[in-house]
Write a protein that holds these residues in place. Structure first.
Motif, mmCIF file in Angstrom:
data_model
loop_
_atom_site.group_PDB
_atom_site.id
_atom_site.type_symbol
_atom_site.label_atom_id
_atom_site.label_comp_id
_atom_site.label_asym_id
_atom_site.label_seq_id
_atom_site.Cartn_x
_atom_site.Cartn_y
_atom_site.Cartn_z
ATOM 1 N N ILE A 261 0.830 -1.200 0.000
ATOM 2 C CA ILE A 261 0.000 0.000 0.000
ATOM 3 C C ILE A 261 0.867 1.253 0.000
ATOM 4 C CG2 ILE A 261 -1.603 1.352 1.424
ATOM 5 C CD1 ILE A 261 -2.920 -1.317 2.179
ATOM 6 N N PHE A 262 1.969 1.239 0.758
ATOM 7 C CA PHE A 262 2.881 2.377 0.771
ATOM 8 C C PHE A 262 3.465 2.624 -0.619
ATOM 9 C CE2 PHE A 262 7.219 4.075 1.337
ATOM 10 C CZ PHE A 262 6.887 5.305 1.898
ATOM 11 N N LEU A 263 3.864 1.558 -1.294
ATOM 12 C CA LEU A 263 4.403 1.708 -2.640
ATOM 13 C C LEU A 263 3.351 2.271 -3.596
ATOM 14 C CD1 LEU A 263 6.840 1.189 -4.555
ATOM 15 C CD2 LEU A 263 5.625 -0.887 -5.185
ATOM 16 N N PHE A 264 2.127 1.738 -3.527
ATOM 17 C CA PHE A 264 1.057 2.246 -4.384
ATOM 18 C C PHE A 264 0.729 3.700 -4.068
ATOM 19 C CE2 PHE A 264 -0.955 -2.157 -5.329
ATOM 20 C CZ PHE A 264 0.061 -2.410 -6.233
ATOM 21 N N PHE A 265 0.814 4.083 -2.791
ATOM 22 C CA PHE A 265 0.566 5.469 -2.400
ATOM 23 C C PHE A 265 1.622 6.400 -2.993
ATOM 24 C CE2 PHE A 265 1.307 8.976 0.601
ATOM 25 C CZ PHE A 265 0.069 9.600 0.517
ATOM 26 N N GLU B 171 -5.533 12.246 -7.607
ATOM 27 C CA GLU B 171 -6.178 12.613 -6.358
ATOM 28 C C GLU B 171 -6.425 11.370 -5.516
ATOM 29 O OE1 GLU B 171 -9.791 14.669 -7.068
ATOM 30 O OE2 GLU B 171 -8.877 16.132 -8.385
ATOM 31 N N LEU B 172 -6.414 11.539 -4.213
ATOM 32 C CA LEU B 172 -6.751 10.440 -3.323
ATOM 33 C C LEU B 172 -8.265 10.390 -3.189
ATOM 34 C CD1 LEU B 172 -4.019 10.926 -0.594
ATOM 35 C CD2 LEU B 172 -4.042 9.301 -2.476
ATOM 36 N N LYS B 173 -8.849 9.312 -3.615
ATOM 37 C CA LYS B 173 -10.304 9.170 -3.616
ATOM 38 C C LYS B 173 -10.703 8.027 -2.691
ATOM 39 C CE LYS B 173 -10.591 10.630 -8.409
ATOM 40 N NZ LYS B 173 -10.976 10.259 -9.760
ATOM 41 N N ILE B 174 -11.985 7.954 -2.417
ATOM 42 C CA ILE B 174 -12.541 6.886 -1.592
ATOM 43 C C ILE B 174 -12.324 5.537 -2.270
ATOM 44 C CG2 ILE B 174 -14.680 5.965 -0.604
ATOM 45 C CD1 ILE B 174 -13.706 8.433 0.821
ATOM 46 N N LYS B 175 -12.386 5.522 -3.594
ATOM 47 C CA LYS B 175 -12.184 4.281 -4.341
ATOM 48 C C LYS B 175 -10.789 3.719 -4.083
ATOM 49 C CE LYS B 175 -12.418 2.467 -9.041
ATOM 50 N NZ LYS B 175 -12.612 2.804 -10.449
#
Length: 118
Positions: free
Chosen positions: A78-82, A91-95
């Motif tokens: 998740i850190f890598l994907f972030f 943009e950071l979305k709910i999806k």
């Protein structure tokens, strides 16, 4: 040092399997062998299966508490994907948050299955 080596090897195997499967899937989609809906579904399934298998392998090598190994693997992915999302300027979305939760649950489940397969 061995901890970093252990996690980086599993992460490398996971990323390589995801890239190879995505290349095959994208080739099928490019030549209109599969439709757009199936392409989107397979993208998610390939990612989840790769993370699950990596979590199982990591859980088998753990001595106890496979869920913690799954959390570590999931947090690393998740850190890598972030980081990739931030660099790409999306943009950071709910999806994306839901997507990250699914990745974390899958890696935890893989770690728990792996520790029980010993």
């Amino acid at each position: 040092m061995t901890i970093i080596k252990k996690y980086s090897l599993h992460f490398l195997y996971t990323i390589l399997s995801i890239i190879i499967c995505f290349l095959i899937l994208t080739t099928f989609y490019h030549f209109n062998i599969i439709s757009s809906n199936i392409y989107q579904l397979f993208k998610l399934l390939i990612l989840l299966i790769s993370i699950l298998i990596s979590g199982i392998i990591l859980g088998k090598k753990a001595t106890s508490k496979g869920y913690l190994e799954g959390i570590k693997l999931g947090a690393f992915i998740i850190f890598l994907f972030f980081i990739i999302t931030v660099i790409a300027g999306q943009e950071l979305k709910i999806k994306l948050l839901l997507y990250d939760c699914i990745i974390m649950i899958t890696s935890i489940l893989g770690g728990m299955i792996g520790i029980n397969k010993k």
